[in-house]
Write an enzyme that holds these catalytic residues in place. Structure first.
Site, PDB file in Angstrom:
ATOM      1  N   CYS A 112      35.187  -2.797 -11.245  1.00 27.04           N
ATOM      2  CA  CYS A 112      34.085  -3.076 -12.155  1.00 27.04           C
ATOM      3  C   CYS A 112      32.928  -3.570 -11.307  1.00 27.04           C
ATOM      4  CB  CYS A 112      34.472  -4.123 -13.189  1.00 27.04           C
ATOM      5  SG  CYS A 112      33.113  -4.587 -14.290  1.00 27.04           S
ATOM      6  N   GLU A 146      30.435   2.611 -15.645  1.00 24.88           N
ATOM      7  CA  GLU A 146      31.138   3.374 -14.612  1.00 24.88           C
ATOM      8  C   GLU A 146      30.427   4.713 -14.468  1.00 24.88           C
ATOM      9  OE1 GLU A 146      33.157   2.430 -12.508  1.00 24.88           O
ATOM     10  OE2 GLU A 146      34.221   0.699 -13.338  1.00 24.88           O
TER      11      GLU A 146
END
Length: 232
Positions: A2, A102
């Site tokens: 992340c 992402e």
């Protein structure tokens, strides 16, 4: 991994959601990146927000490249690795967020940014650990890492890891200094896919300097790439 997330809620909304006080001002954030100073709630001070650096502080970063090992920690080995074991045991934190990003690779040099959210753009908390250290000038610095785990089917199409999103009922337990190790580990699971959503966002999110509300708005891949509509 992340490596970018958002927290677009106001100070009042965050205080109400987490039942914690935030001293000073807070402006909504749409593109939070490593080394930045952002709000967290720690096991040492569960009734208030603290502001810690994500991963490594800017002065430390001058001499070391930002990499995955500085911003994330694998949930599967958090109780085993010497570098994280102590923090997992006594220095845990909640990292408020309302989405994370992402990038999906669609060519040798092209990646499409996606934003992942929970429910109807709900505020949630990543599971994290924090650390305190003294820098070269003698000042005390605080940093945090986001725990990651195996992705659900929504995220796995984009990346092989995803952040640990805590169930709301487990947030206080995560901060409980007397919680058992087995209970804590059981919280570090993949978030249910049926409770999450994803959509493509603007390429502007690629640049850390960009931090505005347009970044979290749904954007068609065609608007960004012309002929890449088939990936929408």
């Amino acid at each position: 991994m992340c490596g970018r997330y958002s927290l677009s809620k106001s100070k009042i909304e965050l205080e109400e959601r987490f039942q914690a006080e935030m001293l000073g001002n807070f402006q909504p954030r749409y593109n939070i990146a490593p080394t930045q100073l952002v709000p967290v709630i720690t096991s040492d001070s569960p009734k208030g927000f603290s502001f810690f650096y994500w991963g490594i502080t800017p002065d430390f970063a001058k001499n070391k490249p930002v990499s995955q090992k500085f911003i994330n920690a694998k949930a599967e080995t958090i109780d085993q690795k010497a570098s994280f074991k102590s923090s997992f045991k006594s220095r845990r934190c909640l990292i408020p967020a309302d989405g994370f990003y992402e990038w999906k690779k669609v060519g040798k040099k092209t990646k499409i940014p996606y934003r992942f959210t929970v429910g109807e753009e709900e505020t949630f908390a990543f599971a994290g650990i924090w650390e305190e250290y003294e820098n070269e000038s003698g000042k005390i610095k605080h940093t945090f890492l986001i725990l990651t785990t195996e992705p659900n089917s929504l995220v796995s199409d984009i990346h092989d890891r995803m952040p640990v999103i805590l169930d709301k009922e487990n947030e206080k337990k995560w901060l409980d200094k007397y919680a058992s190790e087995s209970d804590l580990l059981n919280m570090l699971k993949t978030y249910p896919v049926d409770l999450m959503h994803s959509y493509t966002v603007s390429q502007q999110v690629n640049q850390i300097k960009n931090d505005n509300p347009t970044l979290i708005k749904k954007t068609s891949p065609m608007d960004q790439f012309g002929n890449y509509t088939l990936f929408g």
